[in-house]
Design a protein around this motif. Structure first.
Motif, short mmCIF file in Angstrom:
data_model
loop_
_atom_site.label_atom_id
_atom_site.label_comp_id
_atom_site.label_asym_id
_atom_site.label_seq_id
_atom_site.Cartn_x
_atom_site.Cartn_y
_atom_site.Cartn_z
N ARG A 18 4.33 30.22 27.60
CA ARG A 18 5.21 31.07 28.08
C ARG A 18 4.79 32.18 28.80
N ASN A 19 3.85 32.80 28.52
CA ASN A 19 2.89 33.96 29.05
C ASN A 19 2.14 33.73 30.33
N ASP A 20 2.01 32.38 30.54
CA ASP A 20 1.23 31.97 31.84
C ASP A 20 1.78 30.67 32.33
N CYS A 21 2.76 30.46 33.30
CA CYS A 21 3.43 29.31 33.52
C CYS A 21 3.21 28.82 35.02
N TRP A 22 2.52 27.92 34.98
CA TRP A 22 2.21 27.22 36.53
C TRP A 22 2.97 25.99 36.57
N LEU A 23 3.48 25.73 38.01
CA LEU A 23 3.84 24.18 38.03
C LEU A 23 3.64 24.04 39.38
N ILE A 24 3.88 22.77 39.75
CA ILE A 24 3.60 22.11 41.17
C ILE A 24 4.98 21.51 41.65
N ILE A 25 5.26 22.00 42.87
CA ILE A 25 6.51 21.31 43.51
C ILE A 25 6.02 20.98 45.06
N GLU A 26 6.18 19.83 45.33
CA GLU A 26 5.75 19.44 46.77
C GLU A 26 4.50 19.81 47.11
N ASP A 27 3.30 19.75 46.29
CA ASP A 27 2.10 20.07 46.57
C ASP A 27 1.59 21.33 46.59
N LYS A 28 2.57 22.37 46.07
CA LYS A 28 2.28 23.68 46.18
C LYS A 28 2.42 24.30 44.74
N VAL A 29 1.44 25.13 44.30
CA VAL A 29 1.36 25.64 42.97
C VAL A 29 2.08 27.10 43.21
N TYR A 30 3.10 27.16 41.95
CA TYR A 30 3.80 28.39 41.81
C TYR A 30 3.62 28.80 40.34
N ASP A 31 3.60 30.24 40.43
CA ASP A 31 3.57 30.97 39.18
C ASP A 31 4.82 31.16 38.80
N VAL A 32 5.62 30.65 37.71
CA VAL A 32 7.00 31.16 37.55
C VAL A 32 7.14 32.00 36.18
N THR A 33 5.88 32.56 35.67
CA THR A 33 5.99 33.41 34.43
C THR A 33 7.09 34.48 34.74
N LYS A 34 6.88 35.04 35.56
CA LYS A 34 8.04 36.31 35.81
C LYS A 34 9.57 35.71 35.86
N PHE A 35 9.66 34.56 36.09
CA PHE A 35 10.92 33.96 36.65
C PHE A 35 11.76 33.42 35.33
N LEU A 36 10.84 33.22 34.29
CA LEU A 36 11.45 32.55 33.30
C LEU A 36 12.60 33.15 32.53
N GLU A 37 12.82 34.29 32.48
CA GLU A 37 14.22 34.82 32.02
C GLU A 37 15.34 34.86 33.00
N ASP A 38 14.86 34.92 34.39
CA ASP A 38 15.85 34.95 35.22
C ASP A 38 16.40 33.73 35.74
N HIS A 39 15.64 32.45 35.39
CA HIS A 39 16.19 31.19 35.99
C HIS A 39 17.50 30.79 35.38
N PRO A 40 18.35 30.53 36.39
CA PRO A 40 19.77 30.26 35.73
C PRO A 40 19.83 29.21 34.97
N GLY A 41 19.09 28.25 34.74
CA GLY A 41 19.16 27.03 34.04
C GLY A 41 18.47 27.33 32.45
N GLY A 42 18.19 28.56 32.68
CA GLY A 42 17.41 28.76 31.03
C GLY A 42 16.00 28.60 31.24
N ASP A 43 15.22 29.29 30.36
CA ASP A 43 13.90 29.16 30.46
C ASP A 43 13.12 27.76 30.09
#
Length: 133
Positions: A18-43
């Motif tokens: 939860r404090n350090d969230c990275w994921l891969i979308i189309e061969d690109k790496v994203y740090d979505v840690t700050k977006f967890l609470e704002d994600h419309p579909g929920g964290d």
């Protein structure tokens, strides 16, 4: 965009909480840690995809062009595609050929069919034999 840093799958997978969230979308790496609470579909949606390739999950939902534009602020680099295991085609295990003619059920079915015929033929034969004598 921050830059074009190259990450391995193991490096991305180590950012899996939860404090350090990275994921891969189309061969690109994203740090979505700050977006967890704002994600419309929920964290929970993001937390279920962190540390791995979430491309299919991302496209299955059908994100808007606004959502795609927002991704740029979370971009941290690219994934080294040689570190992602290739998907292997499933091949079922070799099994012996099933021969239904040699199963006990088949023998029972044959006997259930032949037994009444044999009894009928025997009764008819006895009837003819006793009638002629």
């Amino acid at each position: 965009m921050v830059g074009s840093t190259l990450f391995t799958l193991a490096e991305v997978a180590s950012h899996d909480n939860r404090n350090d969230c990275w994921l891969i979308i189309e061969d690109k790496v994203y740090d979505v840690t700050k977006f967890l609470e704002d994600h419309p579909g929920g964290d929970e949606v993001l937390l279920s995809a962190i540390g791995k390739d979430a491309t299919n999950d991302f496209f299955d939902v059908g994100h808007s062009s606004t959502a795609r534009a927002m991704m740029e602020e979370f971009y941290v680099g690219d994934i080294d595609s040689s570190t992602i295991p290739t998907k292997r085609k499933y091949t079922p295990p070799k099994q012996p050929l099933y021969n239904q003619d040699k199963t006990p059920e088949f023998i029972i079915k044959v006997l259930q069919f032949l037994a009444p015929l044999v009894i009928l033929a025997l009764a008819f034969g006895i009837h003819l034999y006793t009638k002629t004598t």
